[in-house]
Motif scaffolding. Structure first.
Motif, mmCIF file in Angstrom:
data_model
loop_
_atom_site.group_PDB
_atom_site.id
_atom_site.type_symbol
_atom_site.label_atom_id
_atom_site.label_comp_id
_atom_site.label_asym_id
_atom_site.label_seq_id
_atom_site.Cartn_x
_atom_site.Cartn_y
_atom_site.Cartn_z
ATOM 1 N N VAL A 14 0.832 -1.200 0.000
ATOM 2 C CA VAL A 14 0.000 0.000 0.000
ATOM 3 C C VAL A 14 0.870 1.255 0.000
ATOM 4 N N LEU A 44 -5.700 8.859 -3.469
ATOM 5 C CA LEU A 44 -4.843 7.883 -2.800
ATOM 6 C C LEU A 44 -4.346 8.421 -1.466
ATOM 7 N N LEU A 48 -5.820 6.245 1.805
ATOM 8 C CA LEU A 48 -4.966 5.121 2.204
ATOM 9 C C LEU A 48 -4.024 5.437 3.361
ATOM 10 N N TRP A 51 -3.821 2.923 6.092
ATOM 11 C CA TRP A 51 -3.481 1.542 5.752
ATOM 12 C C TRP A 51 -1.981 1.292 5.906
ATOM 13 N N PRO A 86 -9.115 2.047 -3.186
ATOM 14 C CA PRO A 86 -9.403 1.638 -1.802
ATOM 15 C C PRO A 86 -10.337 0.437 -1.710
ATOM 16 N N ILE A 89 -8.398 -2.662 -2.691
ATOM 17 C CA ILE A 89 -7.468 -3.073 -1.634
ATOM 18 C C ILE A 89 -8.216 -3.819 -0.545
#
Length: 367
Positions: A14, A44, A48, A51, A86, A89
């Motif tokens: 990630v 992004l 993220l 994460w 997202p 993922i």
């Protein structure tokens, strides 16, 4: 591979998409067809950030409480729809973190990102298109699917009833601004504009309506504040003809009905001000309705058209009272967070109100 090794490897993968200059991030931003490179990069960064290794470890630790004596899947099928990294993922991470071999059917609209993520992970995830995926659903002992409701139902019909299945279908979000003072706050307007514009409003965490608990004047002032920030956005990509036509059509109808409509004639963004009534939403493309409601108690009726399809609520005004929280949860909300953070769902998010790892396990009574 140990649980810790999987957590570390996923976090590192990630991180590739969060690091400016990283080859994976640069390729994704340059080659994506769904939005501009700058829009992808901003999305992004916003979505993220949580994460990382700490956030992913927190998910695994929390889910362990619900997985005691559960049997984890060995082979998981993941069917992807849409174009947002997202959601892809999440769908891949859930079975990956359980140690399953993961076979992914990429979205027809986005073969790029799943392949980049699989390469960044190194092994454990295989990505393919429709060809070659036949038979995987019948062999998998857990299935995750992302798409519209019709697609989810069609996939589920191909899966044995007893097979653990996580289906993430059509959802939408709202922002809720409580009170005149907040409706007139420039900082609140900026955060609402951020929620609307990230990923060009393509995902289930993008609001199509903003509810203002206050007067019609409060809603109009908030709309103007949002517009000032929308004017600074870089141009969005042109959507398909039917969506662009729907945007123009809804704008023309609103004007004919005497509504306040803000936005440029090229339809890059748009805001319509409504008073009371029920949720209608917009076709997307950075278009939003700002709707005034005189009381919090009007929310359930206002949102009745999206019963079961509400994903998340961004709130300006502090903690909601328990009764309002319960009504939003019954409408489907599985995230109630401050405005401006709708897209920043952490790994621990109980996506659509379910336990993302435990839901893919099986249990057996013995003795």
């Amino acid at each position: 591979m140990t649980d810790h090794a999987r957590i570390h490897r996923l976090a590192e993968a990630v991180r590739c998409f969060l690091t400016p200059g990283d080859a994976y991030r640069e390729q994704l931003c340059a080659e994506t067809e769904a939005m501009s490179a700058d829009t992808m990069a901003a999305g992004l960064d916003a979505s993220l950030a949580n994460w990382d290794e700490t956030g992913i470890a927190a998910l695994c630790s929390e889910e362990a409480l619900y997985m005691q004596d559960g049997v984890k899947p060995e082979l998981a099928a993941v069917v992807l729809g849409g174009v947002l990294p997202p959601s892809h993922i999440q769908a891949i991470a859930y079975p990956y973190l359980l140690g399953a071999e993961v076979i992914v059917k990429h979205s027809s609209a986005d073969p790029l990102f799943p392949n980049l993520l699989a390469n960044a992970l190194g092994d454990g995830v295989t990505v393919m298109g429709r060809l070659g995926f036949g038979g995987v659903l019948s062999r998998a002992d857990a299935v995750v699917a992302v798409g519209d409701d019709d697609s989810i139902l069609a996939i589920q019909r191909e899966v044995a009833v007893a097979t653990p299945f996580l289906g993430f279908g059509h959802r939408t979000a709202i922002d809720l601004v409580c009170g005149s003072i907040l409706a007139r706050s420039p900082s609140v307007a900026a955060e609402v504009a951020k929620d609307i514009s990230l990923f060009d409003q393509l995902g289930c965490l993008s609001p199509r309506e903003v509810l203002v608990i206050g007067t019609p004047e409060d809603a109009a002032i908030l709309a103007q504040g949002i517009a000032e920030h929308m004017e600074d956005l870089l141009p969005r990509r042109i959507l398909n003809i039917s969506i662009e036509a729907a945007i123009r059509g809804t704008r023309e109808v609103a004007r004919a009905m005497g509504r306040v409509v803000l936005g440029p004639e090229d339809l890059q963004w748009g805001i319509t001000v409504e008073e009371e009534g029920q949720w209608t939403g917009t076709p997307g493309g950075r278009q939003v309705i700002v709707r005034s409601l005189s009381k919090l108690g009007h929310i359930p009726d206002a949102l009745a058209p999206i019963q079961g399809h509400l994903s998340a609520v961004g709130v300006a005004g502090g903690d909601l009272d328990p009764a309002t929280q319960r009504s939003l949860i019954r409408l489907g909300a599985s995230r109630i967070v401050p405005v401006g953070t709708l897209q920043a769902a952490p790994p621990t998010w109980p996506h659509d109100g379910r336990r993302p790892l435990a839901s893919l396990c099986r249990w057996c009574g013995l003795g």
